[in-house]
Design a protein around this motif. Structure first.
Motif, mmCIF file in Angstrom:
data_model
loop_
_atom_site.group_PDB
_atom_site.id
_atom_site.type_symbol
_atom_site.label_atom_id
_atom_site.label_comp_id
_atom_site.label_asym_id
_atom_site.label_seq_id
_atom_site.Cartn_x
_atom_site.Cartn_y
_atom_site.Cartn_z
ATOM 1 N N GLN A 1 90.541 67.755 7.091
ATOM 2 C CA GLN A 1 90.031 69.133 8.044
ATOM 3 C C GLN A 1 89.717 69.386 6.895
ATOM 4 N N LYS A 2 90.674 70.421 6.575
ATOM 5 C CA LYS A 2 90.099 71.693 5.735
ATOM 6 C C LYS A 2 88.811 71.332 4.581
ATOM 7 N N ASN A 3 88.216 70.261 5.084
ATOM 8 C CA ASN A 3 87.255 69.862 3.733
ATOM 9 C C ASN A 3 88.274 69.993 2.653
ATOM 10 N N GLU A 4 89.073 69.875 2.659
ATOM 11 C CA GLU A 4 89.273 68.296 1.290
ATOM 12 C C GLU A 4 89.097 67.596 0.485
ATOM 13 N N VAL A 5 89.085 67.401 -0.415
ATOM 14 C CA VAL A 5 88.898 65.776 -0.834
ATOM 15 C C VAL A 5 90.478 65.056 -0.883
ATOM 16 N N VAL A 6 90.210 63.116 -0.628
ATOM 17 C CA VAL A 6 91.599 63.105 -0.777
ATOM 18 C C VAL A 6 91.260 61.547 -0.648
ATOM 19 N N ALA A 7 92.548 61.142 -1.685
ATOM 20 C CA ALA A 7 91.782 59.068 -1.581
ATOM 21 C C ALA A 7 93.125 58.768 -0.749
ATOM 22 N N PHE A 8 91.839 57.733 -1.178
ATOM 23 C CA PHE A 8 92.846 56.290 0.039
ATOM 24 C C PHE A 8 93.116 55.108 -0.111
ATOM 25 N N PRO A 9 93.676 54.091 0.166
ATOM 26 C CA PRO A 9 93.391 52.913 -0.224
ATOM 27 C C PRO A 9 92.824 52.245 1.174
ATOM 28 N N THR A 10 91.817 51.291 0.638
ATOM 29 C CA THR A 10 91.078 50.887 1.701
ATOM 30 C C THR A 10 91.431 49.353 1.676
ATOM 31 N N GLU A 11 90.606 48.271 2.216
ATOM 32 C CA GLU A 11 90.709 46.658 1.614
ATOM 33 C C GLU A 11 89.945 46.171 1.017
ATOM 34 N N THR A 12 89.194 47.490 0.266
ATOM 35 C CA THR A 12 87.764 47.022 -1.281
ATOM 36 C C THR A 12 88.571 47.449 -2.591
ATOM 37 N N VAL A 13 88.734 48.622 -2.359
ATOM 38 C CA VAL A 13 88.612 49.516 -3.461
ATOM 39 C C VAL A 13 89.512 50.776 -2.822
ATOM 40 N N TYR A 14 89.884 51.577 -3.684
ATOM 41 C CA TYR A 14 90.305 53.409 -3.320
ATOM 42 C C TYR A 14 89.329 54.121 -2.674
ATOM 43 N N GLY A 15 89.514 54.426 -2.377
ATOM 44 C CA GLY A 15 88.324 55.781 -1.702
ATOM 45 C C GLY A 15 88.392 57.134 -1.863
ATOM 46 N N LEU A 16 87.584 58.117 -1.988
ATOM 47 C CA LEU A 16 87.485 59.143 -2.323
ATOM 48 C C LEU A 16 86.837 59.593 -1.030
ATOM 49 N N GLY A 17 87.603 60.205 -0.166
ATOM 50 C CA GLY A 17 87.587 61.357 1.245
ATOM 51 C C GLY A 17 87.084 62.248 1.759
ATOM 52 N N ALA A 18 85.921 62.327 2.428
ATOM 53 C CA ALA A 18 85.861 64.210 2.734
ATOM 54 C C ALA A 18 85.138 63.930 3.613
ATOM 55 N N ASN A 19 84.867 65.472 4.697
ATOM 56 C CA ASN A 19 84.673 65.091 6.074
ATOM 57 C C ASN A 19 83.095 65.082 5.476
ATOM 58 N N ALA A 20 82.387 64.137 6.515
ATOM 59 C CA ALA A 20 80.625 63.869 5.988
ATOM 60 C C ALA A 20 79.619 65.178 6.606
ATOM 61 N N MET A 21 80.506 65.847 7.540
ATOM 62 C CA MET A 21 79.540 66.530 8.589
ATOM 63 C C MET A 21 79.348 68.216 8.027
ATOM 64 N N SER A 22 80.481 68.061 6.653
ATOM 65 C CA SER A 22 80.542 69.527 6.083
ATOM 66 C C SER A 22 79.507 69.598 4.367
ATOM 67 N N THR A 23 78.626 70.616 4.030
ATOM 68 C CA THR A 23 78.194 70.076 3.060
ATOM 69 C C THR A 23 79.398 70.819 1.987
ATOM 70 N N GLU A 24 80.166 71.129 2.220
ATOM 71 C CA GLU A 24 80.864 72.532 1.321
ATOM 72 C C GLU A 24 81.835 70.840 0.833
ATOM 73 N N ALA A 25 82.238 69.320 1.290
ATOM 74 C CA ALA A 25 83.369 69.372 1.892
ATOM 75 C C ALA A 25 83.187 67.816 0.325
ATOM 76 N N VAL A 26 81.531 67.623 1.029
ATOM 77 C CA VAL A 26 80.841 65.941 0.926
ATOM 78 C C VAL A 26 80.999 66.535 -1.066
ATOM 79 N N MET A 27 80.171 67.866 -1.188
ATOM 80 C CA MET A 27 80.205 68.567 -2.736
ATOM 81 C C MET A 27 81.563 68.116 -3.764
ATOM 82 N N LYS A 28 81.984 68.517 -2.891
ATOM 83 C CA LYS A 28 84.208 68.335 -3.339
ATOM 84 C C LYS A 28 83.902 66.771 -4.697
ATOM 85 N N ILE A 29 83.203 65.927 -3.418
ATOM 86 C CA ILE A 29 83.164 64.413 -4.079
ATOM 87 C C ILE A 29 82.353 64.623 -5.230
ATOM 88 N N TYR A 30 81.459 64.663 -5.396
ATOM 89 C CA TYR A 30 80.204 65.046 -5.978
ATOM 90 C C TYR A 30 81.200 65.526 -7.369
#
Ligand code: AMP
Ligand code: MG
Length: 347
Positions: free
Chosen positions: A29-58
């Motif tokens: 919610q604070k637009n930080e990125v967090v990794a978490f398990p999914t049933e496929t592989v670990y994902g690196l998540g970020a708020n998809a509505m925030s460009t600031e957050a998504v840029m942190k993934i890239y």
């Protein structure tokens, strides 16, 4: 940056993990990125509505920003927030395979998501994961979560928290360790834009399974072309790749051993990626099994972990056996070919 780490037992009632997951959700919610398990592989998540957050993934992954991200949701109503004109066959696929390892590409409502998620396209890739930890963190965040695999771009995707930390420790705000992931390969990506579904990336849900629900399904031609492509070292983009250059060898074990011996005579350290049925027939600097040939889902489960483990063996060259191009074998061969930069020898 210090990477916060939480360990949760995904098999236990989630209420016992509630506080760890809600701390992670607050970071999202604070637009930080967090990794978490999914049933496929670990994902690196970020708020998809925030460009600031998504840029942190890239930035953390070093991912080219023209490669769009998959948006993860925890309930079906969320789909309407940012997509439109869903085809009837896509609805059938959703009913059959969500939550689960199926990503659908559908028309995107304008102005709802960061354009960095869709890389400026008018379509968006969406998935509802079935992993209880993934579900819960998305639900608690209340956000659509953009989440590619939580690895450095080009490396094999992470199936354990330690893989994520090896690649991204200090570069991301947090990670939830929920144990090893289930399928072991990324989701099947299906375009649901045209009159019939088209597989853009094979995965744990097979073409045959999709066809039972949605009628005839095509493979994207780019996939078939890649399979037929001649051996062309370095010509194509490498992905999912171990450190030592990888070649897939389609041949009998004796022929693969002969090839390994020739490299060894040149003074090279050779690794062989095989299955448990053939592990004992090879002699090389490193021989590793990634599961059982008679149960290809075990190969999917262990493939990336095994590829990563060769990185510790200081090899000059890695040879991998090939797998049948059917069922989940299609996804395995797709990832191996990418990891090998399409280098495949037919013996
Ligand atoms: P990853 O996030 O690494 O699991 O990869 C996501 C995959 O989905 C990539 O192959 C993307 O190119 C693909 N993808 C994401 N969004 C779209 C889209 N709108 N249209 C087509 N492919 C997409
Ligand atoms: Mg990835």
């Amino acid at each position: 940056m210090k990477t916060m780490q939480w360990t949760v037992d995904a098999k236990k009632d989630l209420s016992t993990n509630y506080s760890q997951i809600s701390q992670a959700a607050q970071l999202l919610q604070k637009n930080e990125v967090v990794a978490f398990p999914t049933e496929t592989v670990y994902g690196l998540g970020a708020n998809a509505m925030s460009t600031e957050a998504v840029m942190k993934i890239y930035e953390a992954k070093g991912r080219p920003s023209d490669n769009p991200l998959i948006v993860h949701i925890s309930k079906i109503e969320d789909l309407e927030r940012f997509t439109e004109n869903i085809q009837p066959y896509a609805e059938e696929l959703i009913k059959s395979f969500w939550p689960g390892p199926l990503t659908i590409v559908v028309p995107c409502k304008q102005g709802k998501l960061s354009t960095k998620v869709t890389a400026g396209l008018d379509t968006v890739a969406v998935r509802m994961p079935s992993h209880p930890v993934a579900m819960e963190i998305i639900k608690q965040s209340g956000l659509p979560i953009a989440a590619p695999s939580a690895n450095l771009s080009g490396k094999p995707s992470p199936t354990k928290a330690v893989h994520v930390l090896n690649d991204l420790d200090g570069k991301i705000a947090g990670i939830i360790d929920g144990g090893p992931t289930g399928v072991g390969l990324e989701s099947t990506v299906v375009s649901c834009i045209g009159e019939a579904p088209v597989i853009l990336r094979p995965g744990g849900i097979t073409k045959e399974e999709l066809e039972r629900v949605a009628g005839p399904v095509r493979m994207d031609e780019a996939l078939t072309d890649e399979r037929k492509a001649p051996i062309s070292p370095g010509m194509k983009y490498r992905h999912y790749a171990p450190v030592a250059p990888l070649t897939i060898v389609d041949g009998r074990p004796e022929q693969i051993q002969e090839l390994a011996d020739r490299y060894r005579q040149e003074g090279l350290r050779v690794g062989i990626l095989t299955t448990k049925e053939r592990e004992s027939v090879y002699n090389a600097s490193s021989v590793k099994s990634c599961g059982s040939r008679s149960k290809l889902d075990t190969v999917a489960y262990s493939l990336y972990d095994t590829l990563r483990s060769f990185d510790d063996d200081e090899l000059d060259i890695l040879l991998a056996e090939s797998f049948p191009d059917e069922g989940v074998g299609k996804a395995i061969m797709n990832r191996l070919l990418k990891a090998a930069g399409n280098k495949m020898l037919q013996l």
